[in-house]
Scaffold this active site. Structure first.
Site, PDB file in Angstrom:
ATOM      1  N   CYS A   1       0.857  -1.268   0.035  1.00 61.08           N
ATOM      2  CA  CYS A   1       0.026  -0.018  -0.092  1.00 61.08           C
ATOM      3  C   CYS A   1       0.974   1.081  -0.101  1.00 61.08           C
ATOM      4  O   CYS A   1       1.754   1.608   1.015  1.00 61.08           O
ATOM      5  CB  CYS A   1      -0.764   0.044   1.288  1.00 61.08           C
ATOM      6  SG  CYS A   1      -1.852   1.362   1.606  1.00 61.08           S
TER       7      CYS A   1
ATOM      8  N   CYS B   1      -0.657   3.574  -6.626  1.00 57.70           N
ATOM      9  CA  CYS B   1      -1.679   3.032  -5.327  1.00 57.70           C
ATOM     10  C   CYS B   1      -1.918   1.648  -6.045  1.00 57.70           C
ATOM     11  O   CYS B   1      -2.571   1.564  -7.235  1.00 57.70           O
ATOM     12  CB  CYS B   1      -3.088   3.940  -5.475  1.00 57.70           C
ATOM     13  SG  CYS B   1      -4.218   3.229  -4.385  1.00 57.70           S
TER      14      CYS B   1
HETATM   15  N1  DGL Z   1      -4.146   0.412  -1.935  1.00 59.40           N
HETATM   16  C1  DGL Z   1      -3.624   1.476  -1.268  1.00 59.40           C
HETATM   17  C2  DGL Z   1      -2.216   2.316  -1.687  1.00 59.40           C
HETATM   18  O1  DGL Z   1      -1.652   1.648  -2.647  1.00 59.40           O
HETATM   19  C3  DGL Z   1      -4.430   2.871  -0.598  1.00 59.40           C
HETATM   20  C4  DGL Z   1      -5.948   2.948  -0.895  1.00 59.40           C
HETATM   21  C5  DGL Z   1      -6.828   3.525   0.209  1.00 59.40           C
HETATM   22  O2  DGL Z   1      -7.275   3.060   1.017  1.00 59.40           O
HETATM   23  O3  DGL Z   1      -7.080   4.626   0.035  1.00 59.40           O
HETATM   24  O4  DGL Z   1      -2.092   3.636  -1.948  1.00 59.40           O
END
Ligand code: DGL
Length: 261
Positions: free
Chosen positions: A70, A182
């Site tokens: 993430c 993301c």
């Molecule tokens: N999947 C996450 C990222 O790579 C974040 C998504 C979220 O919860 O806003 O930033």
């Protein structure tokens, strides 16, 4: 060898998918903090506390290394976590370097798409300063895509309208590289492709982070002789609850299958 893979939601499955290819011998625990997604619209402190809780949970389950699959969690929490926990913590960052290298002197631009926390974070600013000597990188935050993804909506007219609106200030013909900053955005490749030029390249950090994981477990003696030729496994958690229902498992399987295609 037990490895924790953490994301706020289903985005991290794209990292898990790559990690299972690069390091198939590991027993993975995948933790999606679905009770608290989206992270990208929270404060950095809120994100740090949530990730701290999840990492503590994974450590309690016996994980020997943790991957923050993430970008938002990495941006807000990795330095704090590395000070607090003894085990290796591997983060993911937008793949700015390869994207800038790909454009060479074509005169075209790189767009980084991410959550607002990542977009505004010092980490991304520093990364761009380091590699963007030609000032060809633009950053656009797309927070609603995470909500669309958690609702299994990847290419509806609502998604396309939202993207058109967010991209309105930019001439998309100028871009030849799109950095998926993301992990949730991996599922929107078809929608992005509809809006950008045909020769657009999309880059994510999944291969980089998986190679980094493999090197780290070897270097730290976590990958031992006993792991060679072993067939790994995966357990899934939604926040602190082990996922056992058939419907939830099917849902996860559909994402993993889509990632193979
Ligand atoms: N999947 C996450 C990222 O790579 C974040 C998504 C979220 O919860 O806003 O930033």
């Amino acid at each position: 060898m037990k490895i924790g893979i953490f994301d706020s939601g289903i985005g991290g499955l794209s990292v898990l998918h790559q990690a299972m290819i690069t390091l198939p011998e590991a027993d993975y625990i995948f933790y999606a903090d679905v009770d608290n997604v989206p992270y990208g619209e929270k404060t950095r402190e809120e994100v740090r506390n949530l990730v701290d809780h999840a990492v503590g949970f994974l450590v309690g389950k016996g994980c020997q290394a943790i991957v923050l699959a993430c970008n938002t969690a990495t941006s807000a929490a990795i330095s704090y976590l590395r000070e607090k926990y003894k085990l290796p913590i591997i983060g993911i960052e937008p793949a700015v370097k390869p994207a800038v290298e790909h454009i060479h002197e074509s005169g075209r631009r790189v767009m980084v798409v991410s959550t607002p926390v990542t977009a505004k974070g010092e980490k991304l600013k520093r990364l761009i300063e380091k590699y963007d000597a030609m000032h060809v990188v633009d950053v656009v935050a797309l927070p609603r895509l995470v909500r669309f993804a958690q609702d299994d909506d990847f290419d509806s007219s609502d998604v396309i309208e939202y993207l058109k609106c967010q991209f309105a200030p930019y001439n998309l013909e100028n871009y030849s590289e799109l950095v998926l900053g993301c992990t949730h955005f991996n599922y929107f490749k078809d929608s992005f492709a509809k809006l950008f030029p045909d020769d657009l390249e999309m880059v994510d950090g999944n291969t980089g982070v998986s190679n980094n994981l493999k090197n780290t477990v070897i270097k730290n003696g976590i990958f031992t002789e006993a792991d060679s030729n072993k067939k790994g496994s995966v357990e899934y958690y939604y926040s602190d609850r082990k996922m056992e229902s058939q419907a939830e498992m099917e849902h996860i399987r559909s994402f993993m299958t889509a990632l193979k295609e």
